[in-house]
Design a protein around this motif. Structure first.
Motif, mmCIF file in Angstrom:
data_model
loop_
_atom_site.group_PDB
_atom_site.id
_atom_site.type_symbol
_atom_site.label_atom_id
_atom_site.label_comp_id
_atom_site.label_asym_id
_atom_site.label_seq_id
_atom_site.Cartn_x
_atom_site.Cartn_y
_atom_site.Cartn_z
ATOM 1 N N LYS A 290 0.849 -1.181 0.000
ATOM 2 C CA LYS A 290 0.000 0.000 0.000
ATOM 3 C C LYS A 290 0.882 1.228 0.000
ATOM 4 N N ARG A 291 0.686 2.093 -0.966
ATOM 5 C CA ARG A 291 1.443 3.338 -1.020
ATOM 6 C C ARG A 291 0.520 4.527 -0.792
ATOM 7 N N MET A 301 7.246 15.952 1.060
ATOM 8 C CA MET A 301 8.685 15.967 0.786
ATOM 9 C C MET A 301 9.160 17.363 0.414
ATOM 10 N N ALA A 302 8.346 18.093 -0.334
ATOM 11 C CA ALA A 302 8.728 19.449 -0.721
ATOM 12 C C ALA A 302 8.882 20.337 0.510
ATOM 13 N N MET A 303 7.964 20.199 1.471
ATOM 14 C CA MET A 303 8.014 21.040 2.670
ATOM 15 C C MET A 303 9.152 20.621 3.606
ATOM 16 N N ILE A 304 9.365 19.311 3.743
ATOM 17 C CA ILE A 304 10.377 18.827 4.692
ATOM 18 C C ILE A 304 11.791 19.102 4.197
ATOM 19 N N TYR A 305 12.038 18.874 2.894
ATOM 20 C CA TYR A 305 13.404 18.973 2.367
ATOM 21 C C TYR A 305 13.642 20.216 1.509
ATOM 22 N N GLY A 306 12.621 21.044 1.340
ATOM 23 C CA GLY A 306 12.792 22.245 0.536
ATOM 24 C C GLY A 306 12.921 21.953 -0.942
ATOM 25 N N LEU A 307 12.237 20.922 -1.415
ATOM 26 C CA LEU A 307 12.294 20.543 -2.819
ATOM 27 C C LEU A 307 11.290 21.352 -3.628
ATOM 28 N N SER A 308 11.611 21.565 -4.901
ATOM 29 C CA SER A 308 10.634 22.150 -5.803
ATOM 30 C C SER A 308 9.587 21.097 -6.137
ATOM 31 N N ARG A 309 8.520 21.519 -6.822
ATOM 32 C CA ARG A 309 7.467 20.574 -7.167
ATOM 33 C C ARG A 309 7.997 19.462 -8.063
ATOM 34 N N ASN A 310 8.810 19.812 -9.059
ATOM 35 C CA ASN A 310 9.356 18.799 -9.958
ATOM 36 C C ASN A 310 10.352 17.890 -9.251
ATOM 37 N N GLU A 311 11.140 18.474 -8.367
ATOM 38 C CA GLU A 311 12.099 17.654 -7.606
ATOM 39 C C GLU A 311 11.375 16.664 -6.707
ATOM 40 N N ALA A 312 10.326 17.132 -6.037
ATOM 41 C CA ALA A 312 9.554 16.240 -5.170
ATOM 42 C C ALA A 312 8.890 15.131 -5.983
ATOM 43 N N SER A 313 8.400 15.468 -7.174
ATOM 44 C CA SER A 313 7.759 14.463 -8.023
ATOM 45 C C SER A 313 8.768 13.410 -8.448
ATOM 46 N N LEU A 314 9.975 13.841 -8.811
ATOM 47 C CA LEU A 314 11.003 12.886 -9.217
ATOM 48 C C LEU A 314 11.415 12.006 -8.037
ATOM 49 N N ALA A 315 11.588 12.614 -6.876
ATOM 50 C CA ALA A 315 11.971 11.838 -5.691
ATOM 51 C C ALA A 315 10.921 10.782 -5.363
ATOM 52 N N HIS A 316 9.638 11.144 -5.492
ATOM 53 C CA HIS A 316 8.586 10.185 -5.192
ATOM 54 C C HIS A 316 8.596 9.035 -6.197
ATOM 55 N N GLN A 317 8.823 9.331 -7.482
ATOM 56 C CA GLN A 317 8.885 8.263 -8.475
ATOM 57 C C GLN A 317 10.054 7.325 -8.196
ATOM 58 N N LEU A 360 15.572 7.028 2.845
ATOM 59 C CA LEU A 360 15.198 8.246 3.567
ATOM 60 C C LEU A 360 13.705 8.534 3.400
ATOM 61 N N ILE A 361 13.201 8.362 2.185
ATOM 62 C CA ILE A 361 11.787 8.651 1.922
ATOM 63 C C ILE A 361 10.880 7.644 2.618
ATOM 64 N N LEU A 362 11.205 6.354 2.476
ATOM 65 C CA LEU A 362 10.326 5.314 3.017
ATOM 66 C C LEU A 362 10.341 5.253 4.538
ATOM 67 N N SER A 363 11.412 5.754 5.158
ATOM 68 C CA SER A 363 11.462 5.770 6.624
ATOM 69 C C SER A 363 11.019 7.117 7.207
ATOM 70 N N GLY A 364 10.616 8.035 6.323
ATOM 71 C CA GLY A 364 10.183 9.358 6.784
ATOM 72 C C GLY A 364 8.679 9.474 6.866
ATOM 73 N N LEU A 365 8.189 10.697 6.767
ATOM 74 C CA LEU A 365 6.757 10.970 6.944
ATOM 75 C C LEU A 365 5.950 10.858 5.672
ATOM 76 N N ALA A 366 6.605 10.868 4.524
ATOM 77 C CA ALA A 366 5.849 10.837 3.264
ATOM 78 C C ALA A 366 4.909 9.632 3.149
ATOM 79 N N PRO A 367 5.347 8.402 3.519
ATOM 80 C CA PRO A 367 4.416 7.265 3.400
ATOM 81 C C PRO A 367 3.192 7.374 4.305
ATOM 82 N N LEU A 368 3.215 8.277 5.255
ATOM 83 C CA LEU A 368 2.072 8.444 6.159
ATOM 84 C C LEU A 368 1.186 9.619 5.754
ATOM 85 N N SER A 369 1.487 10.217 4.621
ATOM 86 C CA SER A 369 0.729 11.393 4.181
ATOM 87 C C SER A 369 -0.705 11.031 3.841
#
Length: 369
Positions: A290-291, A301-317, A360-369
């Motif tokens: 389940k994702r 991710m954008a708010m936590i790490y200061g990523l742009s929208r495109n950067e956050a989208s790439l990180a999530h992919q 870093l992503i999977l152990s952070g808050l993003a999966p709980l969003s």
């Protein structure tokens, strides 16, 4: 006055059992209506930390002779500016005359007119308080004759018991909230849990685990339930629980179906439970894929790490297992742009590699969003 045995049977037992009703204490209110010869009644419960726009829990009851009457509307009665419910002294029974505004004749007249339109000619009000955690109000009304002294005594007598019950209910609501918080977080990750005794019976299961599995119907009420499994798997489960109970095993994964599509991790229970309690031998953990919602994860991710929208989208992919080029194609980015974004992502998150970024992503808050 009725006998103590009758009082306990008709009022105290509904009070104890009514804590688990939803909404609470409908049975108790029905008994009070019967014993006081009230025509209609309502009980409202308001928690101290409830939002301003949150309606209180409300129970409406009518005597059989008033079955066709409309239920009392506590909102309309509260809007009459009677003596405010909050300042009512707990445990004291108030008559309707004590609630009316005799200091302002015009308001008094409008109050009486509105009450008569609702069929309220006589009433008794009782407030109980759970030490600031919650308040409850009972309102009993009659049309023709006032309440007897015995009826008022009955209402007064139940007040201290209702106070104790309200305190218990407030604590139970807090515990329910704690359980709901834990289950919500686990369900977002696709995790379900169960507690087992040493014979392999399920002592408790959360909602996610209960939805994934089936249980064997048993004609006799016995503690715990058996999972509906193939005989060999059921025997393996029982043997593993017995091994954990005896200290011969600590953590064992077991397949729950013949194809190995669903696994159960059994581990020694390490729950911190208050006494009295039945301590489980093992905790079983299930996990399904389940994702999280992609848009919410990217925003986090954008708010936590200061990523742009495109950067956050790439990180999530990337966290979905795609390579940089695959993720870039998914987002309609050129290979050069994808690599440029990935370097910025590593710099902003502190990740040293793609694998480290996924961790870093999977152990952070993003999966709980």
């Amino acid at each position: 006055m009725s006998s103590p045995a009758s009082y306990q049977r008709e009022l105290i037992l509904p009070l104890l059992e009514g804590i688990h009703e939803s909404p609470p204490w409908g049975g108790l209110l029905r008994q009070l209506v019967a014993r006081t010869y009230a025509r209609r009644a309502y009980l409202i419960i308001r928690l101290a930390n409830a939002g301003k726009d949150q309606d209180p829990s409300a129970v409406h009851v009518a005597a059989p002779r008033a079955a066709m009457d409309p239920p009392l509307d506590y909102r309309k009665i509260a809007a009459l500016n009677l003596h405010p419910y909050g300042p009512l002294r707990p445990l004291r029974v108030y008559a309707l005359d004590e609630m009316l505004d005799y200091d302002h004749p015009d308001r008094l007249e409008s109050q009486r007119a509105a009450l008569q339109e609702m069929g309220v000619h006589y009433a008794r009000f009782l407030r109980v308080s759970a030490g600031g955690a919650a308040d409850a109000w009972i309102v009993l009304v009659r049309e023709r004759d006032d309440f007897s002294a015995a009826a008022v005594v009955t209402l007064s007598a139940i007040a201290p018991h209702l106070t104790a019950g309200l305190k218990t209910l407030a604590r139970l609501i807090e515990l329910r909230l704690q359980v709901a918080l834990a289950q919500s977080a686990l369900q977002r990750l696709g995790i379900g849990q169960m507690a087992f005794d040493e014979t392999g019976r399920v002592m408790a299961a959360d909602a996610h685990a209960g939805a994934l599995l089936s249980f064997v119907p048993e004609p006799e009420p016995v503690p715990g339930r058996r999972l509906a499994l193939m005989p060999a798997i059921s025997q393996a489960l029982e043997n593993t629980c017995a091994a954990i109970a005896s200290g011969r095993a600590d953590s064992v994964p077991l397949p729950l179906d013949a194809h190995g599509g669903l696994w159960l991790l059994l581990r020694k229970a390490d729950l911190d439970l208050e006494q009295p309690c039945a301590v489980p031998v093992a905790v079983g953990v299930l996990r399904t894929y389940k994702r999280e919602d992609a848009a919410k994860a990217r925003q986090a991710m954008a708010m936590i790490y200061g990523l742009s929208r495109n950067e956050a989208s790439l990180a999530h992919q990337l966290s979905l297992g795609e390579t940089i080029l695959e993720a870039g194609r998914h987002l309609r980015l050129t290979p050069q742009t994808s690599r440029s974004y990935s370097k910025r992502i590593y710099a902003k998150t502190g990740a040293s590699s793609q694998a480290d970024l996924v961790r870093l992503i999977l152990s952070g808050l993003a999966p709980l969003s």
